[in-house]
Scaffold this motif. Structure first.
Motif, PDB file in Angstrom:
ATOM      1  N   ARG A  11       0.853  -1.187   0.000  1.00  0.00           N
ATOM      2  CA  ARG A  11       0.000   0.000   0.000  1.00  0.00           C
ATOM      3  C   ARG A  11       0.889   1.237   0.000  1.00  0.00           C
ATOM      4  O   ARG A  11       1.831   1.336   0.772  1.00  0.00           O
ATOM      5  CB  ARG A  11      -0.898   0.037   1.223  1.00  0.00           C
ATOM      6  N   ILE A  13       0.560   5.471   0.177  1.00  0.00           N
ATOM      7  CA  ILE A  13      -0.258   6.656   0.386  1.00  0.00           C
ATOM      8  C   ILE A  13       0.670   7.839   0.155  1.00  0.00           C
ATOM      9  O   ILE A  13       1.664   8.016   0.875  1.00  0.00           O
ATOM     10  CB  ILE A  13      -0.875   6.705   1.796  1.00  0.00           C
ATOM     11  N   TRP A  68      -4.671  13.411  -1.444  1.00  0.00           N
ATOM     12  CA  TRP A  68      -3.764  12.280  -1.367  1.00  0.00           C
ATOM     13  C   TRP A  68      -4.190  11.220  -2.359  1.00  0.00           C
ATOM     14  O   TRP A  68      -5.277  11.252  -2.909  1.00  0.00           O
ATOM     15  CB  TRP A  68      -3.661  11.717   0.040  1.00  0.00           C
ATOM     16  N   ARG A  70      -4.060   6.996  -2.766  1.00  0.00           N
ATOM     17  CA  ARG A  70      -3.783   5.707  -2.115  1.00  0.00           C
ATOM     18  C   ARG A  70      -3.836   4.621  -3.176  1.00  0.00           C
ATOM     19  O   ARG A  70      -4.803   4.528  -3.926  1.00  0.00           O
ATOM     20  CB  ARG A  70      -4.803   5.412  -1.031  1.00  0.00           C
ATOM     21  N   ASP A  72      -3.281   0.401  -3.703  1.00  0.00           N
ATOM     22  CA  ASP A  72      -3.096  -0.929  -3.136  1.00  0.00           C
ATOM     23  C   ASP A  72      -2.747  -1.870  -4.279  1.00  0.00           C
ATOM     24  O   ASP A  72      -3.509  -2.002  -5.237  1.00  0.00           O
ATOM     25  CB  ASP A  72      -4.371  -1.402  -2.434  1.00  0.00           C
TER      26      ASP A  72
END
Length: 147
Positions: A11, A13, A68, A70, A72
């Motif tokens: 992950r 971020i 932001w 993110r 995955d």
């Protein structure tokens, strides 16, 4: 045990800034090489994921702020799955709903958002929307299967 026989997850971020796209592509490249994807498949994934991230970055900039991003990355036995999500309330549905199949001159005249979605759909095996981790937000999931 074969490295691709189990699920691996990473992950990221990051600030929703174009300056961080190289980091995204490096992580993607590392996971795809580890899974044994061909050079062509890796390049397709890099373009598709970059388009998803660029859409998030541009929409958050247009909303008046720095958000932001993110991501995955899930390395599954038969596929690499990348989920991209923006900040709270971020939605992909307007772009997806507006997208229709394109041909010829339509591609040349397409908006950046529509062209980006077209590229994502053309370069990966599956594009789907899921509920994001933040209330009211969506993530776009790109899946590239091993061939």
């Amino acid at each position: 045990m074969n490295a691709t026989a189990k699920t691996s997850e990473v992950r990221l971020i990051l600030p929703a800034l174009a300056d961080y796209l190289d980091t995204v592509r490096l992580v993607l490249y590392g996971m795809a090489v580890r899974a044994g994807y061909s050079y062509e498949a890796i390049e397709d994934l890099k373009v598709a994921v970059t388009e998803a991230c660029t859409y998030i970055i541009l929409q958050q900039e247009n909303a008046g702020g720095e958000g932001w991003l993110r991501l995955d990355f899930r390395l599954l036995p038969e596929a690499l799955e990348v989920s991209a999500q923006g900040g709270p309330g971020f939605r992909f549905a307007p772009a997806v709903e507006a997208a229709e199949p394109m041909s010829g001159s339509e591609i040349q005249d397409a908006s950046p958002e529509r062209l980006g979605l077209y590229l994502m759909q053309a370069l990966v095996d599956e594009v789907r929307l899921t509920e994001g981790e933040e209330a009211g937000s969506e993530a776009i999931v790109l899946v590239k299967r091993k061939t």
